[in-house]
Design a protein around this motif. Structure first.
Motif, PDB file in Angstrom:
ATOM      1  N   THR A 283      -2.479  -5.756  -4.318  1.00  0.00           N
ATOM      2  CA  THR A 283      -2.589  -6.898  -3.567  1.00  0.00           C
ATOM      3  C   THR A 283      -3.775  -6.814  -2.864  1.00  0.00           C
ATOM      4  O   THR A 283      -4.494  -5.776  -2.368  1.00  0.00           O
ATOM      5  CB  THR A 283      -1.314  -6.652  -2.447  1.00  0.00           C
ATOM      6  OG1 THR A 283      -0.050  -6.701  -3.210  1.00  0.00           O
ATOM      7  CG2 THR A 283      -1.295  -7.620  -1.524  1.00  0.00           C
ATOM      8  N   GLN A 284      -4.440  -8.024  -2.739  1.00  0.00           N
ATOM      9  CA  GLN A 284      -5.723  -8.014  -2.287  1.00  0.00           C
ATOM     10  C   GLN A 284      -5.628  -8.726  -0.607  1.00  0.00           C
ATOM     11  O   GLN A 284      -4.820  -9.620  -0.390  1.00  0.00           O
ATOM     12  CB  GLN A 284      -6.665  -9.180  -3.069  1.00  0.00           C
ATOM     13  CG  GLN A 284      -6.754  -8.671  -4.300  1.00  0.00           C
ATOM     14  CD  GLN A 284      -7.950  -7.478  -4.459  1.00  0.00           C
ATOM     15  OE1 GLN A 284      -9.131  -7.772  -4.098  1.00  0.00           O
ATOM     16  NE2 GLN A 284      -7.691  -6.593  -5.248  1.00  0.00           N
ATOM     17  N   ILE A 285      -6.678  -8.458   0.093  1.00  0.00           N
ATOM     18  CA  ILE A 285      -6.842  -9.058   1.315  1.00  0.00           C
ATOM     19  C   ILE A 285      -8.470  -9.056   1.755  1.00  0.00           C
ATOM     20  O   ILE A 285      -8.882  -8.380   1.392  1.00  0.00           O
ATOM     21  CB  ILE A 285      -5.931  -8.283   2.658  1.00  0.00           C
ATOM     22  CG1 ILE A 285      -6.049  -9.129   3.705  1.00  0.00           C
ATOM     23  CG2 ILE A 285      -6.724  -6.937   2.433  1.00  0.00           C
ATOM     24  CD1 ILE A 285      -5.187  -8.608   4.955  1.00  0.00           C
ATOM     25  N   ASN A 286      -8.760 -10.296   2.020  1.00  0.00           N
ATOM     26  CA  ASN A 286     -10.258 -10.385   2.441  1.00  0.00           C
ATOM     27  C   ASN A 286     -11.189 -10.027   1.420  1.00  0.00           C
ATOM     28  O   ASN A 286     -12.207  -9.531   1.627  1.00  0.00           O
ATOM     29  CB  ASN A 286     -10.613  -9.667   3.677  1.00  0.00           C
ATOM     30  CG  ASN A 286      -9.840 -10.173   5.008  1.00  0.00           C
ATOM     31  OD1 ASN A 286      -9.508 -11.397   5.041  1.00  0.00           O
ATOM     32  ND2 ASN A 286      -9.632  -9.343   5.816  1.00  0.00           N
TER      33      ASN A 286
ATOM     34  N   MET B 270      -2.458  -6.125   5.315  1.00  0.00           N
ATOM     35  CA  MET B 270      -3.304  -5.984   6.483  1.00  0.00           C
ATOM     36  C   MET B 270      -4.540  -5.186   6.166  1.00  0.00           C
ATOM     37  O   MET B 270      -4.681  -4.631   4.877  1.00  0.00           O
ATOM     38  CB  MET B 270      -2.519  -5.099   7.596  1.00  0.00           C
ATOM     39  CG  MET B 270      -1.083  -5.529   7.930  1.00  0.00           C
ATOM     40  SD  MET B 270      -0.558  -4.386   9.440  1.00  0.00           S
ATOM     41  CE  MET B 270      -1.640  -5.132  10.863  1.00  0.00           C
ATOM     42  N   ASP B 271      -5.567  -5.622   6.693  1.00  0.00           N
ATOM     43  CA  ASP B 271      -6.752  -5.119   6.577  1.00  0.00           C
ATOM     44  C   ASP B 271      -7.355  -3.945   7.556  1.00  0.00           C
ATOM     45  O   ASP B 271      -7.448  -4.098   8.801  1.00  0.00           O
ATOM     46  CB  ASP B 271      -8.087  -6.301   6.680  1.00  0.00           C
ATOM     47  CG  ASP B 271      -9.175  -5.867   5.998  1.00  0.00           C
ATOM     48  OD1 ASP B 271      -9.578  -4.453   5.915  1.00  0.00           O
ATOM     49  OD2 ASP B 271     -10.353  -6.684   5.951  1.00  0.00           O
TER      50      ASP B 271
ATOM     51  N   ALA C 223       0.837  -1.248   0.044  1.00  0.00           N
ATOM     52  CA  ALA C 223       0.057   0.017  -0.194  1.00  0.00           C
ATOM     53  C   ALA C 223       0.990   1.337   0.031  1.00  0.00           C
ATOM     54  O   ALA C 223       1.937   1.210   0.786  1.00  0.00           O
ATOM     55  CB  ALA C 223      -0.867   0.023   1.253  1.00  0.00           C
ATOM     56  N   SER C 224       0.496   2.326  -0.865  1.00  0.00           N
ATOM     57  CA  SER C 224       1.544   3.383  -0.897  1.00  0.00           C
ATOM     58  C   SER C 224       1.608   4.089   0.399  1.00  0.00           C
ATOM     59  O   SER C 224       0.506   4.150   1.120  1.00  0.00           O
ATOM     60  CB  SER C 224       0.924   4.490  -1.836  1.00  0.00           C
ATOM     61  OG  SER C 224       1.674   5.496  -2.216  1.00  0.00           O
TER      62      SER C 224
ATOM     63  N   ALA D  54      -3.322  -1.152   3.650  1.00  0.00           N
ATOM     64  CA  ALA D  54      -2.505  -1.183   4.912  1.00  0.00           C
ATOM     65  C   ALA D  54      -1.554  -2.677   4.803  1.00  0.00           C
ATOM     66  O   ALA D  54      -1.737  -3.491   4.286  1.00  0.00           O
ATOM     67  CB  ALA D  54      -3.342  -1.423   6.114  1.00  0.00           C
ATOM     68  N   ALA D  55      -0.261  -2.146   5.411  1.00  0.00           N
ATOM     69  CA  ALA D  55       0.578  -3.229   5.456  1.00  0.00           C
ATOM     70  C   ALA D  55       1.659  -3.239   6.517  1.00  0.00           C
ATOM     71  O   ALA D  55       1.532  -2.352   7.186  1.00  0.00           O
ATOM     72  CB  ALA D  55       1.456  -3.324   3.970  1.00  0.00           C
ATOM     73  N   GLU D  56       2.430  -4.219   6.767  1.00  0.00           N
ATOM     74  CA  GLU D  56       3.537  -4.333   7.793  1.00  0.00           C
ATOM     75  C   GLU D  56       4.798  -4.745   7.073  1.00  0.00           C
ATOM     76  O   GLU D  56       4.677  -5.624   6.424  1.00  0.00           O
ATOM     77  CB  GLU D  56       2.989  -5.359   8.680  1.00  0.00           C
ATOM     78  CG  GLU D  56       4.084  -5.620   9.589  1.00  0.00           C
ATOM     79  CD  GLU D  56       3.915  -6.882  10.579  1.00  0.00           C
ATOM     80  OE1 GLU D  56       3.190  -6.892  11.754  1.00  0.00           O
ATOM     81  OE2 GLU D  56       4.297  -8.014  10.183  1.00  0.00           O
ATOM     82  N   TRP D  57       5.990  -3.861   7.115  1.00  0.00           N
ATOM     83  CA  TRP D  57       7.012  -4.180   6.646  1.00  0.00           C
ATOM     84  C   TRP D  57       7.999  -4.392   7.776  1.00  0.00           C
ATOM     85  O   TRP D  57       8.134  -3.912   8.813  1.00  0.00           O
ATOM     86  CB  TRP D  57       7.711  -2.823   5.993  1.00  0.00           C
ATOM     87  CG  TRP D  57       9.065  -2.932   5.626  1.00  0.00           C
ATOM     88  CD1 TRP D  57       9.329  -3.357   4.184  1.00  0.00           C
ATOM     89  CD2 TRP D  57      10.062  -2.490   6.019  1.00  0.00           C
ATOM     90  NE1 TRP D  57      10.537  -3.646   4.093  1.00  0.00           N
ATOM     91  CE2 TRP D  57      11.214  -2.882   4.926  1.00  0.00           C
ATOM     92  CE3 TRP D  57      10.510  -1.605   7.213  1.00  0.00           C
ATOM     93  CZ2 TRP D  57      12.696  -2.236   5.217  1.00  0.00           C
ATOM     94  CZ3 TRP D  57      11.753  -1.374   7.336  1.00  0.00           C
ATOM     95  CH2 TRP D  57      13.053  -1.653   6.399  1.00  0.00           C
TER      96      TRP D  57
END
Length: 654
Positions: free
Chosen positions: A76-79, A98-99, A52-53, A85-88
């Motif tokens: 990128t897809q989620i649910n 992440m959602d 996610a930017s 959202a994301a975790e690096w």
């Protein structure tokens, strides 16, 4: 209390207890080690994909950076919907989606005193191109319930589009983790909807939430203004703020800092006040000189380090922005080619109501992040030479961007350097990635700086002049490849006042010279919540310390806890660094205060031992280099281990 079950255990545990009490065995963190080596210092390196930017970022653990975007068509897809959202991971340079559930577009954020992060407010549900979605309850194509719903609506609108059955809530929360299993969840709503709000953590670990608007736009207007502040956890209905009433249309993302006096510094439009949050009274200070600093002028801003030398007095610095009059804040003129300001000013609001001029930037910059470094300097990076933050669809925009001419080269500000010589570009390499609107940056525990984002577009656009940017960079300051101190005895938690703690440094940590202990400092840093050129809550506090230099070339720092004033460093997680000769150790995460949202206990400050360096036992031992230095260090370590093993063996014989 010792629980004794056998004579052998009695003596062994008693000895262990006494050793702990004497400081020989510490219930503390193991020493931080050495970071990976950078290819080049004073330069950028690509370190992954953000998914996610990076419109909003913050450091959640020693290894994890959390990224939050607006709702848009990320690949990128989620649910069953795009991930925004994301975790690096700093150690693996890998990212997981992440959602974040609701539309977090232009939200604010901060961390509570218990370590839980808030992400607050946002935009309504949208569809392709950022247009309003047919339903605010979620559903195709993005399944993004309204991110800024007001309190009254929550009790009537139930999120049923995909069977969740949960209320629509505008406060998103996260408990960071290293397991890869944590995710965002929703909690009780605010009393009113907010877009572009600012957050600041307070003395008890609660958070103030200030300002914003209802439904957004380039700037604010009276029909949707939200000139109020409230608290989380809630203290009741919002409180009207005169400065936020009277600084339209440029009062979005007001600039807030909790001051050591307990008052709140508030800067909005051209106006500045001190807010007494107990009496709900605002005291005017001098108007901001030279330029608008708040969004969308978007100057860099930071509270400078709080130290014993300045008696923990807060000075706040602003650099760049745009000198645009109140009447000019419209969208009917050539915004992207308006030159950014190069002005830098500073105010010390607990002492004076007036701003003072600082060294100007070498050239104008809008959207330039100011990032505190553990060595006391300030890094400036990202941004543009012309225009402002924001985007739109006009004949004069650059794609959709309201800014042009990216600033690719960072700058470093040294507040201790002589006036006129505080900014430096010497040896600093440029990035190849424009970091325009919706760019972010945050300090990492290894002392490098995480850089992400840039997306002046209404939806994902990878072919625009300034495209949606997913590449992550790390910037490595000049100290990065130095051998780092590896201090022993660092605590996991800091109190407000109380007994001092001891930090041990070897001859190697002191760069072969025991006199280097005189340069050593212990620094506590909150890295903040980065968005829209702000790092909400970022601050740096140097702890009071003295030292003892030993005859073998090692040394001990005697370090006070935090000053007994939680307004200097609010409760919650922070990074702890030991800096020797300007080189920081790798930071460790510590908890400031009790770890709860509550009035913090203040304790008397224990007096520190007088600083001294013991005379050396042998000529030449004070300065050792090369092979003899390595042999000396290895011999000391071997002697220590032999003593330790012998002591443990003796204990076990009882």
């Amino acid at each position: 209390m010792l629980l004794l079950t056998s004579p052998k255990q009695t003596i062994s545990e008693l000895v262990l207890y006494l050793l702990c009490a004497a400081g020989y065995v510490r219930a503390a963190r193991s020493a931080p080690g050495q970071p990976k080596q950078a290819v080049t210092v004073n330069a950028f390196e690509l370190v992954g994909n953000s998914i996610a930017s990076g419109q909003q970022v913050f450091l959640g653990t020693e290894d994890k950076v959390y990224i939050v975007d607006k709702t848009e068509n990320n690949p990128t897809q989620i649910n069953g919907h795009p991930a925004w959202a994301a975790e690096w991971s700093a150690s693996s340079e890998q990212t997981r989606p992440m959602d974040v559930i609701t539309n977090s577009f232009c939200a604010g954020g901060s961390v509570l005193g218990n370590g839980t992060w808030l992400n607050v407010g946002g935009n309504q549900a949208v569809t392709y191109g950022g247009d309003a979605a047919p339903s605010q309850l979620g559903g195709a194509p993005y399944d993004d319930p309204d991110g800024g719903q007001s309190y009254a609506v929550f009790f009537f609108l139930i999120y049923q589009a995909n069977g969740h059955g949960s209320l629509h809530l505008s406060i998103r929360m996260l408990n960071p983790c290293d397991s890869g299993n944590c995710d965002w969840f929703l909690t009780a709503p605010m009393t009113t909807r907010r877009w572009y709000p600012t957050l600041e953590t307070l003395q008890d670990g609660s958070v103030i939430i200030a300002g914003g608007c209802m439904y957004g736009g380039y700037v604010n207007d009276a029909s949707q203004n939200n000139p109020t502040y409230e608290f989380f956890p809630s203290r009741g209905q919002p409180v009207l703020s005169p400065i936020l009433q009277n600084t339209l249309p440029i009062n979005l993302y007001p600039l807030l800092w909790l001051l050591p006096s307990g008052k709140l510094f508030v800067q909005s439009g051209w106006k500045t006040v001190l807010l007494d949050m107990v009496q709900n009274m605002e005291t005017p200070l001098q108007d901001m000189p030279d330029a608008v600093r708040v969004y969308p002028a978007s100057a860099g801003s930071t509270m400078l380090p709080l130290t014993p030398d300045n008696n923990y007095t807060a000075s706040i610095m602003f650099c760049g922005g745009s000198n645009i009059s109140t009447e000019q804040w419209t969208q009917n003129w050539d915004i992207p080619h308006w030159p950014a300001s190069s002005s830098c000013v500073q105010i010390t609001p607990d002492q004076s109501p007036n701003y003072v001029e600082l060294d100007a930037l070498p050239d104008g910059r809008t959207m330039g992040n100011l990032i505190l470094l553990p060595d006391g300097r300030v890094l400036c990076l990202n941004g543009a030479k012309t225009g402002t933050a924001g985007y739109g669809n006009t004949t004069f925009t650059i794609g959709q961007s309201y800014a042009d001419q990216p600033q690719l080269t960072p700058l470093v500000y040294d507040p201790k350097a002589p006036a006129t010589k505080r900014w430096s570009l010497d040896g600093l390499s440029s990035s190849t990635i424009p970091r325009m609107y919706h760019s972010t940056a945050t300090l990492l525990p290894d002392g490098s700086v995480f850089v992400a984002g840039s997306n002046p577009n209404s939806d994902v656009n990878t072919t625009a002049p300034y495209p949606t940017e997913y590449r992550i960079e790390q910037f490595y300051p000049s100290y990065y490849n130095q051998r780092r101190p590896e201090p022993q005895g660092l605590p996991n938690q800091l109190s407000y006042g109380g007994s001092y703690f001891n930090v041990s440094l070897t001859l190697a940590d002191l760069f072969g010279n025991v006199d280097s202990i005189q340069t050593a400092n212990v620094i506590v840093m909150r890295t903040g919540f980065s968005t829209h050129t702000m790092n909400m809550g970022m601050r740096s506090v140097q702890l009071q310390s003295s030292y003892t230099g030993n005859s073998d070339g090692s040394a001990v720092l005697h370090v006070n806890q935090l000053p007994p004033n939680a307004a200097i460093m609010p409760p919650g997680p922070a990074l702890l660094f030991v800096v020797v000769n300007g080189t920081p150790s790798v930071g460790i995460q510590v908890m400031c205060g009790s770890g709860n949202i509550e009035k913090q206990s203040m304790m008397p400050v224990q007096n520190l031992p007088t600083s001294n360096i013991t005379s050396q036992q042998a000529a030449g031992q004070k300065q050792i280099s090369g092979t003899s230095f390595l042999v000396h260090s290895a011999r000391n370590w071997l002697v220590f281990m032999m003593k330790y093993v012998g002591a443990v063996s003796a204990i076990l014989l009882f």
